[in-house]
Design a protein around this motif. Structure first.
Motif, PDB file in Angstrom:
ATOM      1  N   SER A   1       0.811  -1.220   0.000  1.00 42.75           N
ATOM      2  CA  SER A   1       0.000   0.000   0.000  1.00 42.75           C
ATOM      3  C   SER A   1       0.847   1.274   0.000  1.00 42.75           C
ATOM      4  O   SER A   1       0.369   2.341  -0.374  1.00 42.75           O
ATOM      5  N   ALA A   2       2.099   1.176   0.406  1.00 40.06           N
ATOM      6  CA  ALA A   2       2.973   2.357   0.439  1.00 40.06           C
ATOM      7  C   ALA A   2       3.216   2.923  -0.956  1.00 40.06           C
ATOM      8  O   ALA A   2       3.455   4.118  -1.115  1.00 40.06           O
ATOM      9  N   ALA A   3       3.141   2.073  -1.985  1.00 42.28           N
ATOM     10  CA  ALA A   3       3.400   2.542  -3.351  1.00 42.28           C
ATOM     11  C   ALA A   3       2.425   3.631  -3.778  1.00 42.28           C
ATOM     12  O   ALA A   3       2.809   4.572  -4.481  1.00 42.28           O
ATOM     13  N   ALA A   4       1.183   3.550  -3.355  1.00 39.49           N
ATOM     14  CA  ALA A   4       0.208   4.587  -3.708  1.00 39.49           C
ATOM     15  C   ALA A   4       0.602   5.931  -3.101  1.00 39.49           C
ATOM     16  O   ALA A   4       0.480   6.979  -3.752  1.00 39.49           O
ATOM     17  N   PHE A   5       1.110   5.919  -1.875  1.00 40.06           N
ATOM     18  CA  PHE A   5       1.567   7.156  -1.244  1.00 40.06           C
ATOM     19  C   PHE A   5       2.848   7.661  -1.906  1.00 40.06           C
ATOM     20  O   PHE A   5       3.041   8.870  -2.066  1.00 40.06           O
ATOM     21  N   MET A   6       3.727   6.735  -2.292  1.00 45.96           N
ATOM     22  CA  MET A   6       4.941   7.128  -3.008  1.00 45.96           C
ATOM     23  C   MET A   6       4.580   7.810  -4.325  1.00 45.96           C
ATOM     24  O   MET A   6       5.152   8.827  -4.688  1.00 45.96           O
ATOM     25  N   ARG A   7       3.606   7.237  -5.021  1.00 47.81           N
ATOM     26  CA  ARG A   7       3.177   7.792  -6.314  1.00 47.81           C
ATOM     27  C   ARG A   7       2.581   9.193  -6.131  1.00 47.81           C
ATOM     28  O   ARG A   7       2.878  10.104  -6.894  1.00 47.81           O
ATOM     29  N   LYS A   8       1.773   9.380  -5.095  1.00 47.49           N
ATOM     30  CA  LYS A   8       1.175  10.696  -4.840  1.00 47.49           C
ATOM     31  C   LYS A   8       2.264  11.718  -4.504  1.00 47.49           C
ATOM     32  O   LYS A   8       2.255  12.845  -5.015  1.00 47.49           O
ATOM     33  N   ALA A   9       3.208  11.333  -3.668  1.00 44.93           N
ATOM     34  CA  ALA A   9       4.306  12.238  -3.310  1.00 44.93           C
ATOM     35  C   ALA A   9       5.157  12.566  -4.534  1.00 44.93           C
ATOM     36  O   ALA A   9       5.533  13.730  -4.757  1.00 44.93           O
ATOM     37  N   ALA A  10       5.462  11.551  -5.347  1.00 35.70           N
ATOM     38  CA  ALA A  10       6.260  11.780  -6.554  1.00 35.70           C
ATOM     39  C   ALA A  10       5.546  12.701  -7.536  1.00 35.70           C
ATOM     40  O   ALA A  10       6.169  13.555  -8.176  1.00 35.70           O
ATOM     41  N   SER A  11       4.235  12.561  -7.637  1.00 38.18           N
ATOM     42  CA  SER A  11       3.455  13.427  -8.514  1.00 38.18           C
ATOM     43  C   SER A  11       3.547  14.883  -8.073  1.00 38.18           C
ATOM     44  O   SER A  11       3.732  15.793  -8.897  1.00 38.18           O
ATOM     45  N   GLU A  12       3.436  15.108  -6.769  1.00 31.22           N
ATOM     46  CA  GLU A  12       3.564  16.478  -6.252  1.00 31.22           C
ATOM     47  C   GLU A  12       4.966  17.027  -6.479  1.00 31.22           C
ATOM     48  O   GLU A  12       5.136  18.194  -6.841  1.00 31.22           O
TER      49      GLU A  12
ATOM     50  N   SER B   1      17.082  -1.722  10.601  1.00 32.09           N
ATOM     51  CA  SER B   1      17.660  -3.067  10.703  1.00 32.09           C
ATOM     52  C   SER B   1      16.635  -4.153  11.008  1.00 32.09           C
ATOM     53  O   SER B   1      16.803  -5.289  10.609  1.00 32.09           O
ATOM     54  N   GLY B   2      15.542  -3.843  11.680  1.00 31.92           N
ATOM     55  CA  GLY B   2      14.544  -4.845  12.028  1.00 31.92           C
ATOM     56  C   GLY B   2      13.426  -5.001  11.018  1.00 31.92           C
ATOM     57  O   GLY B   2      12.466  -5.742  11.260  1.00 31.92           O
ATOM     58  N   CYS B   3      13.526  -4.335   9.881  1.00 28.96           N
ATOM     59  CA  CYS B   3      12.445  -4.356   8.887  1.00 28.96           C
ATOM     60  C   CYS B   3      12.375  -5.706   8.165  1.00 28.96           C
ATOM     61  O   CYS B   3      13.400  -6.285   7.801  1.00 28.96           O
ATOM     62  N   LYS B   4      11.147  -6.179   7.955  1.00 29.38           N
ATOM     63  CA  LYS B   4      10.932  -7.410   7.187  1.00 29.38           C
ATOM     64  C   LYS B   4      11.238  -7.144   5.714  1.00 29.38           C
ATOM     65  O   LYS B   4      11.126  -6.019   5.234  1.00 29.38           O
ATOM     66  N   SER B   5      11.541  -8.193   5.003  1.00 26.59           N
ATOM     67  CA  SER B   5      11.726  -8.075   3.554  1.00 26.59           C
ATOM     68  C   SER B   5      10.396  -7.726   2.916  1.00 26.59           C
ATOM     69  O   SER B   5       9.355  -8.266   3.305  1.00 26.59           O
ATOM     70  N   PRO B   6      10.409  -6.844   1.908  1.00 19.85           N
ATOM     71  CA  PRO B   6       9.143  -6.476   1.271  1.00 19.85           C
ATOM     72  C   PRO B   6       8.581  -7.632   0.440  1.00 19.85           C
ATOM     73  O   PRO B   6       9.335  -8.446  -0.105  1.00 19.85           O
ATOM     74  N   SER B   7       7.273  -7.663   0.339  1.00 22.40           N
ATOM     75  CA  SER B   7       6.612  -8.684  -0.484  1.00 22.40           C
ATOM     76  C   SER B   7       6.878  -8.389  -1.957  1.00 22.40           C
ATOM     77  O   SER B   7       7.316  -7.297  -2.330  1.00 22.40           O
ATOM     78  N   ALA B   8       6.568  -9.355  -2.805  1.00 20.16           N
ATOM     79  CA  ALA B   8       6.711  -9.160  -4.253  1.00 20.16           C
ATOM     80  C   ALA B   8       5.848  -7.989  -4.717  1.00 20.16           C
ATOM     81  O   ALA B   8       6.276  -7.190  -5.561  1.00 20.16           O
ATOM     82  N   ASP B   9       4.642  -7.856  -4.155  1.00 17.99           N
ATOM     83  CA  ASP B   9       3.761  -6.741  -4.521  1.00 17.99           C
ATOM     84  C   ASP B   9       4.363  -5.401  -4.110  1.00 17.99           C
ATOM     85  O   ASP B   9       4.268  -4.416  -4.855  1.00 17.99           O
ATOM     86  N   ALA B  10       4.973  -5.346  -2.933  1.00 21.77           N
ATOM     87  CA  ALA B  10       5.596  -4.102  -2.466  1.00 21.77           C
ATOM     88  C   ALA B  10       6.779  -3.728  -3.357  1.00 21.77           C
ATOM     89  O   ALA B  10       6.948  -2.562  -3.719  1.00 21.77           O
ATOM     90  N   ARG B  11       7.596  -4.718  -3.718  1.00 22.62           N
ATOM     91  CA  ARG B  11       8.746  -4.448  -4.613  1.00 22.62           C
ATOM     92  C   ARG B  11       8.264  -3.971  -5.975  1.00 22.62           C
ATOM     93  O   ARG B  11       8.807  -3.030  -6.544  1.00 22.62           O
ATOM     94  N   ALA B  12       7.229  -4.618  -6.500  1.00 18.37           N
ATOM     95  CA  ALA B  12       6.692  -4.225  -7.811  1.00 18.37           C
ATOM     96  C   ALA B  12       6.114  -2.818  -7.760  1.00 18.37           C
ATOM     97  O   ALA B  12       6.290  -2.031  -8.699  1.00 18.37           O
ATOM     98  N   GLY B  13       5.443  -2.482  -6.669  1.00 21.68           N
ATOM     99  CA  GLY B  13       4.878  -1.133  -6.529  1.00 21.68           C
ATOM    100  C   GLY B  13       5.954  -0.067  -6.496  1.00 21.68           C
ATOM    101  O   GLY B  13       5.841   0.969  -7.167  1.00 21.68           O
ATOM    102  N   ALA B  14       7.009  -0.311  -5.733  1.00 19.67           N
ATOM    103  CA  ALA B  14       8.117   0.656  -5.661  1.00 19.67           C
ATOM    104  C   ALA B  14       8.806   0.785  -7.015  1.00 19.67           C
ATOM    105  O   ALA B  14       9.145   1.892  -7.455  1.00 19.67           O
TER     106      ALA B  14
END
Length: 161
Positions: free
Chosen positions: A34-45, A62-75
């Motif tokens: 879901s972060a990709a939608a916010f990234m896209r909005k910020a990038a548009s601005e 350092s404690g962050c989980k690996s992103p899912s395939a959907d998260a990587r594709a969105g970014a």
């Protein structure tokens, strides 16, 4: 010290924000698709405000989980869509030792394989300072000291949440 950080999403797990001509992403516990939608909005601005280009700064705690395939594709889709105005994208993977080095090596390999799809210069760094210096050399108007302070303020504000 006050910084004009504009948040698009700010949750316990992650944040997407902008500061001047820099898109800021902090992944604390995870990077949801879901972060990709916010990234896209910020990038548009940022494209509207800075048509000559902006920087993309991601910090992964350092404690962050690996992103899912959907998260990587969105970014990746944000890099594709805004590649004409992103002057540089840096990912800072915090965490030392063997795990930190391993994560940076794996991500660097993945980025090398995907570079043909993105027009964006990309770099992986082990520290905020190195990432800021790399980005400041590529994005006009980015002051390394100020950006370092902004990144630390972003991280501290999320600690207080």
């Amino acid at each position: 010290m006050s910084f004009e950080i504009e948040y698009f999403v700010r949750e316990e797990t992650h944040a997407v924000a902008t500061w001047r001509n820099v898109l800021l992403i902090e992944s604390r516990l995870e990077s949801p698709a879901s972060a990709a939608a916010f990234m896209r909005k910020a990038a548009s601005e940022l494209r509207r405000k800075y048509p000559d280009g902006f920087g993309h700064f991601t910090i992964v705690e350092s404690g962050c989980k690996s992103p899912s395939a959907d998260a990587r594709a969105g970014a990746a889709s944000v890099l594709d869509e805004y590649g004409d105005v992103i002057r540089g994208a840096v990912i800072v993977f915090l965490g030392g030792g063997l795990r930190g080095a391993f994560v940076r090596a794996v991500v660097a390999s993945m980025m090398t394989l995907s570079r043909s799809q993105h027009r964006v210069p990309q770099e992986i760094c082990p520290s905020v300072g190195e990432g800021v210096r790399w980005l400041a050399q590529r994005v006009p108007g980015v002051d390394a000291r100020a950006l370092t302070n902004v990144v630390e303020a972003l991280r501290k504000s999320n600690d207080a949440k």
